[in-house]
Design an enzyme around this catalytic site. Structure first.
Site, PDB file in Angstrom:
ATOM      1  N   VAL A   1       0.870  -1.181   0.000  1.00 32.50           N
ATOM      2  CA  VAL A   1       0.000   0.000   0.000  1.00 32.50           C
ATOM      3  C   VAL A   1       0.904   1.228   0.000  1.00 32.50           C
ATOM      4  O   VAL A   1       1.693   1.430   0.927  1.00 32.50           O
ATOM      5  CB  VAL A   1      -0.926   0.015   1.229  1.00 32.50           C
ATOM      6  CG1 VAL A   1      -1.812   1.247   1.216  1.00 32.50           C
ATOM      7  CG2 VAL A   1      -1.780  -1.258   1.256  1.00 32.50           C
TER       8      VAL A   1
ATOM      9  N   ASP B   1      -5.797  -5.159  18.041  1.00 33.57           N
ATOM     10  CA  ASP B   1      -4.728  -4.153  18.086  1.00 33.57           C
ATOM     11  C   ASP B   1      -5.058  -2.992  17.145  1.00 33.57           C
ATOM     12  O   ASP B   1      -4.209  -2.540  16.361  1.00 33.57           O
ATOM     13  CB  ASP B   1      -3.386  -4.776  17.710  1.00 33.57           C
ATOM     14  CG  ASP B   1      -2.197  -3.904  18.109  1.00 33.57           C
ATOM     15  OD1 ASP B   1      -2.372  -3.037  18.996  1.00 33.57           O
ATOM     16  OD2 ASP B   1      -1.101  -4.072  17.542  1.00 33.57           O
TER      17      ASP B   1
END
Length: 485
Positions: free
Chosen positions: A301, A343
């Site tokens: 990304v 998380d």
């Protein structure tokens, strides 16, 4: 004044144990505040110097508290009214240190510190000086591990030598004879090459879940490091066979002999492979290096993450809501498959080329169907952690843990800071498990719409039953805000 009327900091050890047995959040907060720093200091003082760089004392103490909360609730501890809780916690800490020390020493090789320079294999030195990109990953971890365990003198000598200073200059700088400098350099060379040989010949523990087809490490050309964490480092790379950019996450070399670390790394690879969603960073497969470590190949990304984005510029409340809604879509896909992220934080949300969010880092994810979930360690990022991740007294970890994480991300995007802040890790953890609610984001940023503030606060409720029941409910509450003009 009765014990119930006294402030938590004045409670006796007996009162703290009894309240912990009943799942009292104030007792958990008092325990963190009273004992965390002392136990950390104890752990540091008892760690043998040879393995001090491999064990994080704070991780040990977190494990101590987690075990204590679980066992106290199960009634395994008995303490008289004049008993000392410090002795109990110190004993648990020493026991965990002893187990970890035995584990780390099991396969350590003896090192001859006085090996003469003539014994050094020069061909290996050439390989050290001219590593391939693949070797550089392993060597970086090896160097970090090696230098962290040096004596002050050897560390200073090595630093000066790496600056290309000559032996007479180093001797003057450190205040010792040239002979002492030569002996120090000899020890450093011999120790490092011995460590290199040990690491190259070592094998990772056998893992039954290895896929049948592993990717060839030679197919990837590393370009630059784009991230680093406790478990590994992430590099941007070029996959020659597919002619495309990828992100490659390497398990740290120092962890390949830790069965738990290897299993967690492979579990992350398996978890991502189960998730196929446009808002989740996908995986291309798993590979293994010649040195025995593992690497995970993922989609690359190109953009930054939300943490970096919020540091560079303010985020409008509407944009924050859009990103959280997109995160909800990814989590709905994961939760439908029984996977909880555990998380969620801005650093784990990437911005793609279209400005949308992509969820990454499932290293702490849990399968709700797992009959033996991890319950002995406190896992997560403290400022964004849900109370049940730090203390079992708040209940089990489930989909509502990610609801809290969504609220934490929204809070950070709206205010520029995490829900919990403090001067130290114990202080932050004490706030996480304490009964005080998170400050309203509307107090930090008065221009926020009331509905946005209300959604954020409900997500961040301390008790899971007071939050939204699912991420789908969070998305349903936020979508109308995007559609409003």
């Amino acid at each position: 004044m009765s014990a119930t009327d006294q402030p938590p900091h004045s409670w006796s050890s007996f009162d703290l144990l009894e309240r912990s047995r009943g799942g009292g959040d104030a007792a958990a907060a008092a325990l963190f505040a009273r004992y965390f720093a002392r136990l950390t200091s104890l752990a540091k003082s008892r760690l043998p110097s040879q393995i001090a760089s491999r064990i994080d004392p704070e991780d040990v103490v977190m494990s101590v508290f987690r075990s204590f909360f679980v066992d106290a609730r199960d009634g395994r501890y008995v303490l008289g009214r004049k008993g000392d809780l410090w002795r109990l916690l110190a004993a648990i800490t020493k026991h965990k240190l002893m187990r970890q020390t035995r584990f780390h020493r099991a396969d350590r090789r003896s090192i001859d510190l006085d090996a003469p320079l003539e014994q050094i294999d020069e061909t290996r030195l050439v390989r050290l000086l001219e590593p391939t990109p693949e070797d550089a990953v392993d060597l970086a971890d090896l160097l970090n591990d090696f230098t962290s365990g040096l004596s002050p003198l050897d560390g200073h000598v090595l630093e000066l030598r790496m600056r290309e200073m000559q032996i007479p200059e180093i001797a003057r700088e450190v205040g010792c004879s040239e002979r002492s400098v030569r002996r120090s350099l000899s020890r450093l060379r011999s120790s490092f090459l011995d460590r290199l040989s040990s690491d190259q010949n070592g094998l990772a523990p056998d893992v039954e879940t290895l896929p049948s087809a592993l990717l060839d490490h030679g197919d990837f050309l590393l370009q630059r490091m784009i991230g680093s964490g406790r478990m590994g480092k992430v590099f941007k790379a070029w996959q020659r066979g597919e002619d495309r950019p990828v992100a490659v996450k390497f398990l740290r070399k120092s962890l390949i002999h830790h069965p738990g670390a290897v299993r967690r790394f492979l579990a992350e690879a398996q978890t991502i492979a189960e998730l196929r969603h446009p808002k989740i960073v996908g995986t291309h497969g798993l590979g293994r290096t010649p040195g025995g470590s593992y690497f995970l190949v993922m989609e690359y990304v190109a953009g930054s993450n939300l943490d970096l984005h919020t540091r560079r510029s303010d985020v409008s409340w509407r944009q924050a809501v859009v990103w959280v809604v997109e995160t909800c879509q990814a989590l709905e896909h994961a939760h439908a498959r029984g996977i909880v992220h555990c998380d969620l934080k801005p650093a784990n949300l990437l911005i793609d080329e279209n400005g949308g969010v992509r969820v990454t880092d499932f290293g702490l994810a849990r399968h709700l169907s797992d009959p033996t979930p991890r319950t002995v360690h406190i896992e997560g990022t403290a400022p964004y952690m849900a109370p049940e991740q730090a203390s079992r007294s708040w209940g089990p970890i489930d989909a509502r843990t990610d609801v809290y994480g969504l609220g934490a991300v929204l809070f950070a995007l709206l205010t520029g800071r995490p829900p919990w802040i403090g001067g130290s890790l114990p202080e932050v953890l004490a706030k996480v498990v304490g009964d005080e609610p998170v400050v309203s984001p509307g107090l930090i940023r008065p221009d926020l719409p009331t509905t946005v503030v209300d959604v954020c606060r409900k997500c961040l409720a301390k008790r899971p039953r007071d939050r939204y029941g699912s991420v789908m409910e969070v998305r349903a509450a936020l979508v109308p805000l995007i559609e409003e003009r």
